[in-house]
Design a protein around this motif. Structure first.
Motif, PDB file in Angstrom:
ATOM      1  N   PHE A   1       0.840  -1.194   0.000  1.00 25.39           N
ATOM      2  CA  PHE A   1       0.000   0.000   0.000  1.00 25.39           C
ATOM      3  C   PHE A   1       0.878   1.248   0.000  1.00 25.39           C
ATOM      4  CE2 PHE A   1      -2.927  -3.160   1.618  1.00 25.39           C
ATOM      5  CZ  PHE A   1      -4.131  -2.813   1.042  1.00 25.39           C
TER       6      PHE A   1
ATOM      7  N   GLY B   1      -2.628  -1.397  -3.301  1.00 26.06           N
ATOM      8  CA  GLY B   1      -3.638  -0.415  -2.967  1.00 26.06           C
ATOM      9  C   GLY B   1      -3.045   0.942  -2.695  1.00 26.06           C
ATOM     10  N   VAL B   2      -3.825   1.975  -2.977  1.00 26.86           N
ATOM     11  CA  VAL B   2      -3.465   3.356  -2.670  1.00 26.86           C
ATOM     12  C   VAL B   2      -4.392   3.843  -1.567  1.00 26.86           C
ATOM     13  CG1 VAL B   2      -3.507   5.731  -3.527  1.00 26.86           C
ATOM     14  CG2 VAL B   2      -2.532   3.923  -4.929  1.00 26.86           C
TER      15      VAL B   2
ATOM     16  N   ILE C   1      -9.568  10.020  -5.924  1.00 21.62           N
ATOM     17  CA  ILE C   1      -8.632   9.415  -6.876  1.00 21.62           C
ATOM     18  C   ILE C   1      -9.106   9.746  -8.286  1.00 21.62           C
ATOM     19  CG2 ILE C   1      -7.638   7.261  -7.739  1.00 21.62           C
ATOM     20  CD1 ILE C   1      -7.932   6.099  -4.949  1.00 21.62           C
TER      21      ILE C   1
ATOM     22  N   TYR D   1      -6.816   5.690 -11.879  1.00 21.23           N
ATOM     23  CA  TYR D   1      -7.492   4.386 -11.918  1.00 21.23           C
ATOM     24  C   TYR D   1      -7.131   3.641 -13.207  1.00 21.23           C
ATOM     25  CZ  TYR D   1     -10.507   4.886  -7.787  1.00 21.23           C
ATOM     26  OH  TYR D   1     -10.983   4.987  -6.505  1.00 21.23           O
TER      27      TYR D   1
ATOM     28  N   MET E   1      -3.540   2.307 -12.870  1.00 19.27           N
ATOM     29  CA  MET E   1      -3.417   1.176 -11.943  1.00 19.27           C
ATOM     30  C   MET E   1      -4.073  -0.075 -12.532  1.00 19.27           C
ATOM     31  SD  MET E   1      -3.808   2.901  -8.137  1.00 19.27           S
ATOM     32  CE  MET E   1      -5.458   3.534  -8.415  1.00 19.27           C
TER      33      MET E   1
ATOM     34  N   GLN F   1      -6.520  -5.533  -6.445  1.00 18.47           N
ATOM     35  CA  GLN F   1      -6.462  -4.136  -6.035  1.00 18.47           C
ATOM     36  C   GLN F   1      -7.470  -3.857  -4.919  1.00 18.47           C
ATOM     37  OE1 GLN F   1      -6.021  -1.122  -9.343  1.00 18.47           O
ATOM     38  NE2 GLN F   1      -6.683  -2.883 -10.609  1.00 18.47           N
TER      39      GLN F   1
ATOM     40  N   HIS G   1      -8.318  -0.081  -3.029  1.00 23.63           N
ATOM     41  CA  HIS G   1      -7.929   1.313  -2.867  1.00 23.63           C
ATOM     42  C   HIS G   1      -8.837   2.029  -1.876  1.00 23.63           C
ATOM     43  CE1 HIS G   1      -5.299   0.623  -6.253  1.00 23.63           C
ATOM     44  NE2 HIS G   1      -6.334   0.275  -7.017  1.00 23.63           N
TER      45      HIS G   1
ATOM     46  N   SER H   1      -9.791   5.840  -1.206  1.00 27.05           N
ATOM     47  CA  SER H   1      -9.777   7.277  -1.436  1.00 27.05           C
ATOM     48  C   SER H   1     -10.272   7.981  -0.175  1.00 27.05           C
ATOM     49  CB  SER H   1     -10.676   7.626  -2.621  1.00 27.05           C
ATOM     50  OG  SER H   1     -12.044   7.419  -2.267  1.00 27.05           O
TER      51      SER H   1
END
Length: 514
Positions: free
Chosen positions: A426, A458-459, A465, A470, A473, A484, A486, A488
């Protein structure tokens, strides 16, 4: 039979291969102690519980007869000979009537043959013994309880299909047995009629807890227990103390409650207590009944039951004033399971918030955090997430350090035996202005995932985001077959509602929007 001199003070005899001729030289006047092995030939060699019951019945009859001819008797399972299943009966202080008792026992286990009349007479005595087992005060109750356990949890299933009339007559006499309970042969020692099943005991409240543990030879003691709270979420029931959370066997408890009502069926002062005073229920209409309605039709006291849980999470005791329910079919939750329960409780709390005027969302002042604060917040959310194994989580370096572009590394929880947990990376990005996280702000993503062998990515960011990120990624992770997940700004703020303790740690002065 082992060879002993005529005036030996000790006798050792295995009733599986003993004969009356073995007693010819026995001097009963000099005998002080005896070791008698009681055979259980069906145990371990057949699936027919009716045969196993017959073995325990014969063993119990012989053991009681021999114990009555001695000052002291103890019995235990004997494991010294692997190919035999038997009980080892130790007798101390032999009486003169021991000779007749051991002769009758030998005839019982020999069968009829040359002593057919005596065998039939003994067998009739055994039948009478069986008819009165539930009221008998035995010297060796453990054998009788083994008999009942195999009867209720095995032989009754055979009788229900092969002899349904007999089965129905038994259940009519002993309704608690359809629940898997039987009156324990230890009732006389306990001082009150008590009941036992495969995974619980039902004991009147008049019996002291430690007296119960000592009588049943358990290592638990009352002082070790702590107060517990029972709750239900997601279709499952749990018990919680300050030290642990464990599964609560609600189904078994309900069976025990019904068994308690059967135990009180002959008491006109309390019947039908169980139905008018049910637990874990609330009946508002009963509270609105007119004053002239009798008390027995009104609602009873709520949450009257007192709950105790052992710190190991292996035993829960519920006290409802009349009985104590000892429930063993439980186990403490591991960290992953506790996190799942916490997640469900947090979601429930979030769904209730609007009903009391609280907003289910939380707008955070991200400008109050440093990069280090934000990475630590992300760490706490991943730690609490039920998907990930908390024991494997690592925070890599300080914020903005040369950590190869990854901030948190963690492995997921294996979802089934043999599964290999995947490694996740991450990246944490704190943005305090109103901008979005764009593809331009995440560089060298593919190289980082390759170098560190990521299988999931993951972010986590305090901003929306951007669609371009997107797309980037999806292309990079799709090419490598990476999963994934994520977070936000929206997902993080929702997570903080579910985890108020985490929210309070970083935004203590910020109230939930109303």
């Amino acid at each position: 039979m082992q060879d002993h001199p005529p005036h030996s003070t000790h006798l050792e005899l295995d009733l599986s291969d003993a004969w009356l001729s073995d007693l010819v030289e026995l001097d009963i006047r000099s005998l002080e102690t005896a070791t008698v092995y009681l055979p259980l030939p069906s145990v371990g060699s057949t699936n027919m519980h009716s045969d196993i019951c017959a073995d325990y019945l014969d063993a119990s009859w012989a053991a009681e007869k021999l114990a009555a001819a001695a000052d002291k008797a103890t019995v235990r399972d004997d494991y010294e000979i692997r190919h035999k299943t038997r009980l080892k009966l130790e007798l101390l202080g032999i009486h003169p009537e021991f000779l007749g008792a051991i002769e009758d026992s030998i005839v019982l286990f020999q069968g009829g043959d040359e002593r057919e009349d005596r065998y039939k007479e003994i067998r009739n005595t055994v039948y009478e013994f069986e008819e009165n087992l539930d009221t008998y005060n035995p010297a060796l109750p453990e054998i009788i309880d083994d008999y009942f356990a195999n009867l209720v949890n095995g032989a009754y299933y055979e009788y229900r299909s092969e002899s349904p009339d007999y089965y129905e007559s038994e259940i009519a006499k002993y309704p608690e047995r359809q629940l898997g309970f039987h009156k324990t042969a230890l009732s006389h020692r306990l001082g009150a009629s008590s009941f036992v099943s495969k995974d619980s005991w039902l004991v009147p409240a008049s019996v002291g807890v430690d007296h119960f543990f000592e009588t049943t030879e358990q290592k638990y003691r009352l002082d070790d227990f702590v107060t517990g709270t029972i709750f239900m979420i997601g279709g499952k029931s749990f018990v919680r103390s300050d030290e642990l959370t464990a599964y609560f066997p609600m189904s078994q408890y309900f069976k025990s409650r019904v068994c308690a009502s059967f135990a009180l069926r002959d008491d006109e002062d309390t019947w039908p207590w169980d139905w008018n005073d049910a637990v874990f229920t609330h009946a508002p209409f009963r509270e609105r009944l007119p004053p002239h309605v009798p008390d027995e039709f009104r609602a009873g006291r709520e949450t009257r039951e007192r709950c105790l849980v052992h710190p190991t999470g292996t035993l829960v005791i519920l006290d409802d004033d009349r009985f104590r329910h000892f429930l063993y079919d439980t186990a403490p939750l591991n960290l992953v399971a506790v996190k799942q329960v916490h997640e469900e409780l947090a979601e429930l709390a979030g769904s209730l918030a609007p009903l009391i005027g609280l907003s289910p969302s939380l707008s955070c002042d991200w400008s109050s955090l440093t990069d280090e604060d934000f990475e630590q917040l992300c760490y706490d959310l991943i730690f609490a997430h039920p998907k990930f194994d908390s024991d494997t989580i690592r925070k890599l370096g300080k914020s903005r350090s040369r950590d190869g572009g990854r901030d948190i590394e963690v492995h997921e929880v294996a979802v089934h035996p043999g599964a290999r947990p995947r490694k996740w990376l991450f990246q944490c990005k704190l943005i305090t202005d109103r901008s979005s996280l764009t593809a331009r702000k995440l560089q060298d993503l593919g190289d980082m995932l390759e170098i560190h062998g990521a299988e999931g990515f993951g972010v986590m960011t305090s901003a929306p985001i951007d669609a371009t990120l997107y797309d980037k990624m999806n292309a990079i992770c799709g090419k490598r077959g990476l999963s994934q997940l994520h977070f936000s700004k929206l997902e993080i703020e929702r997570a903080l509602v579910r985890y108020p303790s985490v929210r309070d740690r970083y935004f203590r002065e910020q109230p939930i929007d109303q």
